[in-house]
Design a protein around this motif. Structure first.
Motif, PDB file in Angstrom:
ATOM      1  N   ARG A 130      41.055  56.129  46.107  1.00  0.00           N
ATOM      2  CA  ARG A 130      40.373  56.438  47.966  1.00  0.00           C
ATOM      3  C   ARG A 130      39.130  56.404  47.808  1.00  0.00           C
ATOM      4  NH1 ARG A 130      42.665  61.056  48.660  1.00  0.00           N
ATOM      5  NH2 ARG A 130      45.259  60.451  48.270  1.00  0.00           N
ATOM      6  N   ALA A 131      38.561  56.533  47.857  1.00  0.00           N
ATOM      7  CA  ALA A 131      36.990  56.630  48.588  1.00  0.00           C
ATOM      8  C   ALA A 131      36.491  55.480  48.504  1.00  0.00           C
ATOM      9  CB  ALA A 131      36.340  57.567  47.840  1.00  0.00           C
ATOM     10  N   ALA A 132      36.887  55.113  46.466  1.00  0.00           N
ATOM     11  CA  ALA A 132      36.817  53.513  45.987  1.00  0.00           C
ATOM     12  C   ALA A 132      36.715  52.244  47.676  1.00  0.00           C
ATOM     13  CB  ALA A 132      37.041  53.177  45.077  1.00  0.00           C
ATOM     14  N   ARG A 133      38.166  52.049  47.821  1.00  0.00           N
ATOM     15  CA  ARG A 133      38.756  51.700  48.598  1.00  0.00           C
ATOM     16  C   ARG A 133      38.539  51.608  50.004  1.00  0.00           C
ATOM     17  NH1 ARG A 133      40.966  51.568  44.503  1.00  0.00           N
ATOM     18  NH2 ARG A 133      42.044  50.204  43.390  1.00  0.00           N
ATOM     19  N   ALA A 134      37.870  52.909  50.899  1.00  0.00           N
ATOM     20  CA  ALA A 134      37.672  53.308  51.496  1.00  0.00           C
ATOM     21  C   ALA A 134      36.300  52.366  52.444  1.00  0.00           C
ATOM     22  CB  ALA A 134      37.416  54.694  52.283  1.00  0.00           C
ATOM     23  N   THR A 135      35.730  52.702  51.240  1.00  0.00           N
ATOM     24  CA  THR A 135      34.146  52.020  50.932  1.00  0.00           C
ATOM     25  C   THR A 135      34.163  50.547  51.009  1.00  0.00           C
ATOM     26  OG1 THR A 135      33.342  53.659  49.644  1.00  0.00           O
ATOM     27  CG2 THR A 135      32.084  51.877  50.492  1.00  0.00           C
ATOM     28  N   THR A 136      35.129  49.833  51.055  1.00  0.00           N
ATOM     29  CA  THR A 136      35.273  48.518  50.745  1.00  0.00           C
ATOM     30  C   THR A 136      35.534  48.401  52.062  1.00  0.00           C
ATOM     31  OG1 THR A 136      36.265  48.625  48.378  1.00  0.00           O
ATOM     32  CG2 THR A 136      37.632  46.759  49.877  1.00  0.00           C
ATOM     33  N   MET A 137      36.687  49.017  52.994  1.00  0.00           N
ATOM     34  CA  MET A 137      37.511  48.667  54.296  1.00  0.00           C
ATOM     35  C   MET A 137      36.594  48.955  55.276  1.00  0.00           C
ATOM     36  SD  MET A 137      40.480  50.655  54.394  1.00  0.00           S
ATOM     37  CE  MET A 137      40.997  51.252  56.034  1.00  0.00           C
ATOM     38  N   ALA A 138      34.942  49.718  54.768  1.00  0.00           N
ATOM     39  CA  ALA A 138      33.291  50.014  55.922  1.00  0.00           C
ATOM     40  C   ALA A 138      32.625  49.231  55.832  1.00  0.00           C
ATOM     41  CB  ALA A 138      33.444  51.403  55.229  1.00  0.00           C
ATOM     42  N   ALA A 139      33.416  48.833  54.310  1.00  0.00           N
ATOM     43  CA  ALA A 139      31.767  47.332  53.905  1.00  0.00           C
ATOM     44  C   ALA A 139      32.591  46.419  54.669  1.00  0.00           C
ATOM     45  CB  ALA A 139      31.852  47.140  52.995  1.00  0.00           C
ATOM     46  N   VAL A 140      33.948  45.350  54.557  1.00  0.00           N
ATOM     47  CA  VAL A 140      34.227  44.835  55.879  1.00  0.00           C
ATOM     48  C   VAL A 140      33.566  45.058  56.773  1.00  0.00           C
ATOM     49  CG1 VAL A 140      36.515  43.417  56.261  1.00  0.00           C
ATOM     50  CG2 VAL A 140      35.599  44.320  54.071  1.00  0.00           C
ATOM     51  N   LEU A 141      34.407  45.777  57.367  1.00  0.00           N
ATOM     52  CA  LEU A 141      33.837  46.220  58.583  1.00  0.00           C
ATOM     53  C   LEU A 141      32.069  45.683  59.232  1.00  0.00           C
ATOM     54  CD1 LEU A 141      36.090  49.034  59.872  1.00  0.00           C
ATOM     55  CD2 LEU A 141      37.101  46.355  60.094  1.00  0.00           C
ATOM     56  N   ASP A 142      31.334  46.574  58.802  1.00  0.00           N
ATOM     57  CA  ASP A 142      29.881  46.373  59.039  1.00  0.00           C
ATOM     58  C   ASP A 142      30.024  45.199  58.771  1.00  0.00           C
ATOM     59  OD1 ASP A 142      27.143  47.336  59.273  1.00  0.00           O
ATOM     60  OD2 ASP A 142      27.110  47.082  57.069  1.00  0.00           O
ATOM     61  N   GLU A 143      30.460  43.915  57.781  1.00  0.00           N
ATOM     62  CA  GLU A 143      30.289  42.844  57.083  1.00  0.00           C
ATOM     63  C   GLU A 143      30.805  41.779  59.142  1.00  0.00           C
ATOM     64  OE1 GLU A 143      30.807  39.216  54.665  1.00  0.00           O
ATOM     65  OE2 GLU A 143      30.932  41.189  53.806  1.00  0.00           O
ATOM     66  N   VAL A 144      31.543  42.458  59.740  1.00  0.00           N
ATOM     67  CA  VAL A 144      32.396  41.440  60.449  1.00  0.00           C
ATOM     68  C   VAL A 144      31.698  42.066  61.719  1.00  0.00           C
ATOM     69  CG1 VAL A 144      34.412  40.862  59.277  1.00  0.00           C
ATOM     70  CG2 VAL A 144      34.821  42.830  60.820  1.00  0.00           C
ATOM     71  N   GLY A 145      30.791  43.405  61.725  1.00  0.00           N
ATOM     72  CA  GLY A 145      30.426  43.341  62.770  1.00  0.00           C
ATOM     73  C   GLY A 145      30.838  44.619  63.166  1.00  0.00           C
ATOM     74  N   ALA A 146      31.212  45.577  63.008  1.00  0.00           N
ATOM     75  CA  ALA A 146      31.549  46.631  63.583  1.00  0.00           C
ATOM     76  C   ALA A 146      30.068  48.093  63.586  1.00  0.00           C
ATOM     77  CB  ALA A 146      32.513  47.456  62.290  1.00  0.00           C
ATOM     78  N   PRO A 147      29.862  48.111  64.811  1.00  0.00           N
ATOM     79  CA  PRO A 147      28.401  48.476  64.934  1.00  0.00           C
ATOM     80  C   PRO A 147      28.465  50.503  64.001  1.00  0.00           C
ATOM     81  CG  PRO A 147      30.318  49.460  66.514  1.00  0.00           C
ATOM     82  CD  PRO A 147      30.531  48.094  65.570  1.00  0.00           C
ATOM     83  N   GLY A 148      29.743  50.414  63.387  1.00  0.00           N
ATOM     84  CA  GLY A 148      29.471  51.756  62.634  1.00  0.00           C
ATOM     85  C   GLY A 148      28.424  52.089  61.531  1.00  0.00           C
ATOM     86  N   GLY A 149      28.270  51.302  60.747  1.00  0.00           N
ATOM     87  CA  GLY A 149      27.520  51.487  59.886  1.00  0.00           C
ATOM     88  C   GLY A 149      27.663  50.813  58.316  1.00  0.00           C
TER      89      GLY A 149
END
Length: 223
Positions: A158-177
Motif C-alpha cells: 500500500r505504501a508503494a502505491r501511495a508513493t506512486t500516487m503522490a509522485a503523479v500528483l506532484d508531476e501534474v502540478g499538485a503543490p503537495g510535493g
C-alpha cells in the motif's frame, strides 16, 4: 452455504496476486457479473450473475464455495469518484483542471471524465497511473480484510502505491510535493530533512491519502 475453509484461508504474497483483477471486481457495479478470488493461486474469476459457469452447466464440483473461492462484492463507485476529483483538483493547468472538474458534475461523470482526458494526452497516462494505484490500494485493503495477505506485506504494498500516487500528483502540478507514507517516517527522516532543506514540501500519507504536509519555512528560500 458459506466457504468451508474460511477459517483456514492461507495467505499469498501480494506480488503473486492479480491485484488489477481484484480492483476491477470491486469497482464492477453492473450487476451482470459475479467475481471470485481464488486464494490458492491469487487469480480472479468472473461469471455471469446468478450462474457460475458461462455455459450454465453447473455441477456440485463447480460450486465456487466448495472450491474455496472468495466472493468479491462491489464496493461502489464513491472511491473511484474521489480519485478523479483529487486528480482533477491537482492539475496545475487551469483549463484542464476546470474541464475535468466540470466533467465530474452530474450523471455520466465517469464517461465524461475519460472523454475529457483524450484532450490532454500527457494527463491521460498520468491519470491511468494514479487511478490504477488507487484501485490497487482498495484491492489490498479487501485482501487484508479477507485474511488473504500478510498485514506487513499489505502495508508495504500500500505504501508503494501511495508513493506512486503522490509522485503523479506532484508531476501534474499538485503543490503537495513528495509523498511519503507515515509508516516510513522514521526510516526516511534523513531523506525528508534533505528534501525540506532543498526547498521541497513533503506530503505525509495515511492509508494512501494525503494526511499532513511538511513545508520549508518561507525564509528558507529568501536571500
Amino acid at each position: 452455504m458459506g466457504p468451508a475453509s474460511d477459517g483456514e484461508r492461507s495467505t499469498r504474497p501480494i506480488a503473486d496476486i492479480d491485484l488489477a483483477g481484484v480492483a476491477e471486481a470491486l469497482g464492477d457495479n453492473s450487476g451482470e457479473t459475479t467475481w471470485w478470488y481464488d486464494p490458492t493461486n491469487g487469480e480472479v474469476e468472473m461469471a455471469v450473475a446468478d450462474s457460475y459457469l458461462m455455459d450454465g452447466d453447473i455441477e456440485d464440483e463447480d460450486d465456487p464455495y466448495e472450491r474455496g473461492l472468495v466472493p468479491i462484492e462491489p464496493i461502489g463507485s464513491r472511491g473511484a469518484y474521489r480519485d478523479m476529483v483529487e486528480f482533477a483538483e491537482s492539475v496545475a493547468d487551469a483549463r484542464a483542471s476546470d474541464l475535468l472538474l466540470r466533467a465530474l458534475e452530474g450523471r455520466g461523470a465517469f464517461r465524461r471524465f475519460r472523454d475529457t482526458l483524450y484532450e490532454f494526452a500527457d494527463l491521460r497516462d498520468r491519470w491511468f497511473d494514479f487511478g490504477n494505484a488507487a484501485g490497487e490500494c482498495r484491492a489490498i485493503d479487501w485482501l487484508l480484510d479477507e485474511r488473504c495477505v500478510d498485514p506487513d506485506d499489505a502495508e508495504a504494498a500500500r505504501a508503494a502505491r501511495a508513493t506512486t500516487m503522490a509522485a503523479v500528483l506532484d508531476e501534474v502540478g499538485a503543490p503537495g510535493g513528495v509523498g511519503i507514507d507515515e509508516s516510513q517516517l522514521s526510516d526516511r527522516w534523513g531523506e525528508i530533512s534533505d528534501l525540506i532543506g532543498a526547498g521541497r514540501s513533503v506530503v505525509i500519507l495515511r492509508h494512501g491519502r494525503p494526511w499532513a504536509t511538511i513545508s520549508p519555512h518561507p525564509a528558507h528560500n529568501s536571500h
